[in-house]
Design a protein around this motif. Structure first.
Motif, PDB file in Angstrom:
ATOM      1  N   GLU A 118       0.817  -1.218   0.000  1.00 33.14           N
ATOM      2  CA  GLU A 118       0.000   0.000   0.000  1.00 33.14           C
ATOM      3  C   GLU A 118       0.849   1.266   0.000  1.00 33.14           C
ATOM      4  O   GLU A 118       0.337   2.365  -0.267  1.00 33.14           O
ATOM      5  CB  GLU A 118      -0.926   0.011   1.224  1.00 33.14           C
ATOM      6  CG  GLU A 118      -2.080  -0.984   1.169  1.00 33.14           C
ATOM      7  CD  GLU A 118      -1.630  -2.424   1.394  1.00 33.14           C
ATOM      8  OE1 GLU A 118      -2.411  -3.342   1.071  1.00 33.14           O
ATOM      9  OE2 GLU A 118      -0.501  -2.613   1.891  1.00 33.14           O
ATOM     10  N   SER A 120       2.779   2.210  -2.157  1.00 33.54           N
ATOM     11  CA  SER A 120       2.812   2.783  -3.505  1.00 33.54           C
ATOM     12  C   SER A 120       1.723   3.832  -3.706  1.00 33.54           C
ATOM     13  O   SER A 120       1.788   4.615  -4.656  1.00 33.54           O
ATOM     14  CB  SER A 120       2.665   1.673  -4.555  1.00 33.54           C
ATOM     15  OG  SER A 120       1.434   0.995  -4.399  1.00 33.54           O
ATOM     16  N   GLY A 121       0.731   3.877  -2.830  1.00 30.76           N
ATOM     17  CA  GLY A 121      -0.323   4.876  -2.927  1.00 30.76           C
ATOM     18  C   GLY A 121      -0.031   6.152  -2.178  1.00 30.76           C
ATOM     19  O   GLY A 121      -0.829   7.099  -2.214  1.00 30.76           O
ATOM     20  N   HIS A 122       1.121   6.228  -1.479  1.00 31.98           N
ATOM     21  CA  HIS A 122       1.476   7.426  -0.721  1.00 31.98           C
ATOM     22  C   HIS A 122       1.996   8.526  -1.662  1.00 31.98           C
ATOM     23  O   HIS A 122       2.610   8.221  -2.689  1.00 31.98           O
ATOM     24  CB  HIS A 122       2.555   7.100   0.316  1.00 31.98           C
ATOM     25  CG  HIS A 122       2.083   6.203   1.412  1.00 31.98           C
ATOM     26  ND1 HIS A 122       2.657   6.191   2.655  1.00 31.98           N
ATOM     27  CD2 HIS A 122       1.082   5.286   1.462  1.00 31.98           C
ATOM     28  CE1 HIS A 122       2.043   5.295   3.422  1.00 31.98           C
ATOM     29  NE2 HIS A 122       1.084   4.743   2.704  1.00 31.98           N
ATOM     30  N   ILE A 262      -1.189   5.081   5.719  1.00 36.29           N
ATOM     31  CA  ILE A 262      -1.441   6.101   4.716  1.00 36.29           C
ATOM     32  C   ILE A 262      -1.623   7.457   5.390  1.00 36.29           C
ATOM     33  O   ILE A 262      -2.183   7.537   6.490  1.00 36.29           O
ATOM     34  CB  ILE A 262      -2.675   5.734   3.860  1.00 36.29           C
ATOM     35  CG1 ILE A 262      -2.736   6.604   2.609  1.00 36.29           C
ATOM     36  CG2 ILE A 262      -3.961   5.850   4.670  1.00 36.29           C
ATOM     37  CD1 ILE A 262      -3.716   6.111   1.576  1.00 36.29           C
TER      38      ILE A 262
END
Length: 499
Positions: A118, A120-122, A262
């Motif tokens: 996850e 990679s979504g930051h 996140i």
């Protein structure tokens, strides 16, 4: 060949030294074992020679379950990889370091190695911070596929030293003039060396200023921002041809838990890209007071901020491309700018020329240089020589003592780490090396039928001592041949793994 001439035959004494030694190595009865040890190091160019023994002992009974002694080796020693990160020093070990850097950077972008996918979504950006100008240098300018003049002259204006301020030449990529000052007398060598010596401090100030600016842009105090958002960094230094470093950095926004959490919705990519430029502009480090003057050291005007995307796009870089880019420069040093890759200062006095206030260094006879070295005879470019000499002269001044310019003269004054990361960015080099060590130890235990690694019924006892390093001329030739074969095999395996 004239029929009257007889063919010339050399005796063994007339053969080149490397050829005689190569024949000795290949015909040695222990060649097969030596070759396997070199292959185990990946073809290391400067392996460490160790002598000693290692025992695996039953912790209860004291029974020796397995033993290894270098006295049983044909050579009498064990070869261990040097671990140097520089490609110019050891191509084999630098390739391992490059691969580790790639995995470390990639994990902080795509996940893996203990980092969730996850991440990679930051919000994250690829930032390039440059050095300011200390004088015009020859450069290659290309636009639209056309090579343009290096630096257009302003009505053939001449500097105070009688040199044109511009250059009409269209430099080719291999032109030796690239990176060299157009006028060496106009170039601010003192300022360039002092900037280089403070580059690490500039980076540290930048990481602090980015956090302050992010908090300000978000309308929060620094303390409140730190309770909600964590800023993670990873960077590598790249030498330019003019001898100064660029910093290529990844800046990522996380939740308070780091890569596993996140950040809030308002901490997005827009906030990140708005905060970086003003933070860069506000960073200043002042050089120590001196009769030479004081320099306000800042970042250069060129600042590049590009988004990092899952896949390659027209406005950004892919995660793999960024990881590969940073890993490539992690194995390069100052030699890319025309200098040498080894220290010039005397190891006994660290370049000071004295062992104490009363005693001059007997090894370098007070010069501070390694015995036999002369700055004027170094195989470097004239620009690099001027940078080195400036480091040497400034290093003798008491106000610049803390900068340790003489021990780092071969790096043109830069003494910071080439690649660094913040604590929560991803895994560590130590963890990656430990995984390799554990894997090899597990394989060895399985091969010898021993209890698994970590079994509490066994103890590992060892005693080692250093006995030397490197190869003879013939061994060096064979080691390079082995390295190329190992590198080819790894490349093929990587291509298969990537599909």
């Amino acid at each position: 060949m004239n029929s009257k001439e007889e063919p010339q035959h050399r005796t063994i004494d007339q053969q080149p030294e490397w050829l005689v030694d190569l024949a000795r190595v290949i015909n040695d009865p222990g060649y097969a074992r030596w070759r396997s040890m070199v292959a185990a190091t990946g073809g290391c160019a400067h392996p460490v020679h160790l002598a000693g023994e290692a025992l695996i002992v039953n912790a209860t009974s004291g029974e020796v379950l397995h033993s290894y002694r270098t006295t049983d080796e044909p050579s009498g020693h064990l070869l261990v990889a040097c671990g140097n990160r520089r490609a110019s020093v050891c191509p084999a070990c630098s390739e391992v370091y490059r691969a580790d850097t790639f995995q470390l950077i990639r994990a902080g972008l795509s996940g893996g190695k203990g980092v969730p996918q996850e991440v990679s979504g930051h919000p994250r950006a690829f930032v390039t911070l440059t050095a300011p100008s200390f004088g015009p240098v020859h450069t290659r300018r290309e636009k639209g596929g056309t090579v343009r003049a290096c630096r257009p002259r302003k009505r053939d204006k001449i500097c105070e030293h009688g040199h044109p301020v511009g250059c009409h030449a269209r430099h080719e990529p291999g032109d030796e003039r690239l990176g060299q000052p157009i006028c060496g007398q106009c170039y601010d060598y003192v300022g360039a060396v002092l900037w280089q010596a403070h580059a690490g401090a500039l980076w540290h100030r930048f990481t602090l200023e980015v956090r302050r600016t992010l908090a300000s842009e978000a309308g929060l105090s620094r303390r409140e921002f730190a309770k909600r958002v964590r800023v993670s960094f990873a960077k590598v230094a790249e030498y330019q041809r003019r001898g100064l470093v660029h910093f290529h950095a990844i800046v990522r926004l996380d939740g308070l838990g780091g890569g596993s959490e996140i950040p809030p919705d308002w901490a997005d990519h827009g906030l990140l890209t708005r905060a970086i430029p003003p933070a860069v502009q506000r960073v200043t480090v002042t050089s120590p007071p001196s009769d030479l003057g004081r320099w306000d050291l800042v970042w250069g005007d060129q600042l590049d901020i590009r988004p990092i995307l899952l896949d390659q796009g027209p406005d950004g870089l892919s995660e793999r491309a960024v990881a590969g880019y940073i890993a490539k420069y992690a194995t390069k040093g100052a030699e890319a700018s025309g200098t040498v890759d080894h220290r010039l200062s005397c190891p006994a006095c660290k370049g000071r020329g004295r062992l104490s206030l009363m005693a001059s260094c007997g090894r370098c006879h007070g010069t501070g240089l390694k015995p036999g070295l002369h700055l004027d005879a170094l195989p470097v470019t004239e620009h690099a020589r001027r940078m080195i000499r400036t480091c040497w002269e400034l290093g003798a001044r008491p106000e610049y003592k803390a900068l340790r310019l003489r021990p780092w003269a071969h790096m043109l004054g830069f003494r910071g780490h080439f690649s660094t990361k913040s604590r929560r960015y991803s895994t560590t080099f130590g963890d990656l090396r430990q995984v390799r060590t554990t894997h090899r130890a597990t394989e060895a235990r399985e091969r010898h039928g021993l209890p698994p690694l970590g079994d509490e019924t066994t103890l590992v006892l060892g005693h080692w001592r250093f006995t030397g390093s490197g190869y003879s001329p013939g061994e060096a030739i064979m080691a390079e041949h082995i390295r190329q074969k190992v590198a080819t095999a790894r490349k093929i395996a990587t291509e298969r793994e990537d599909g």
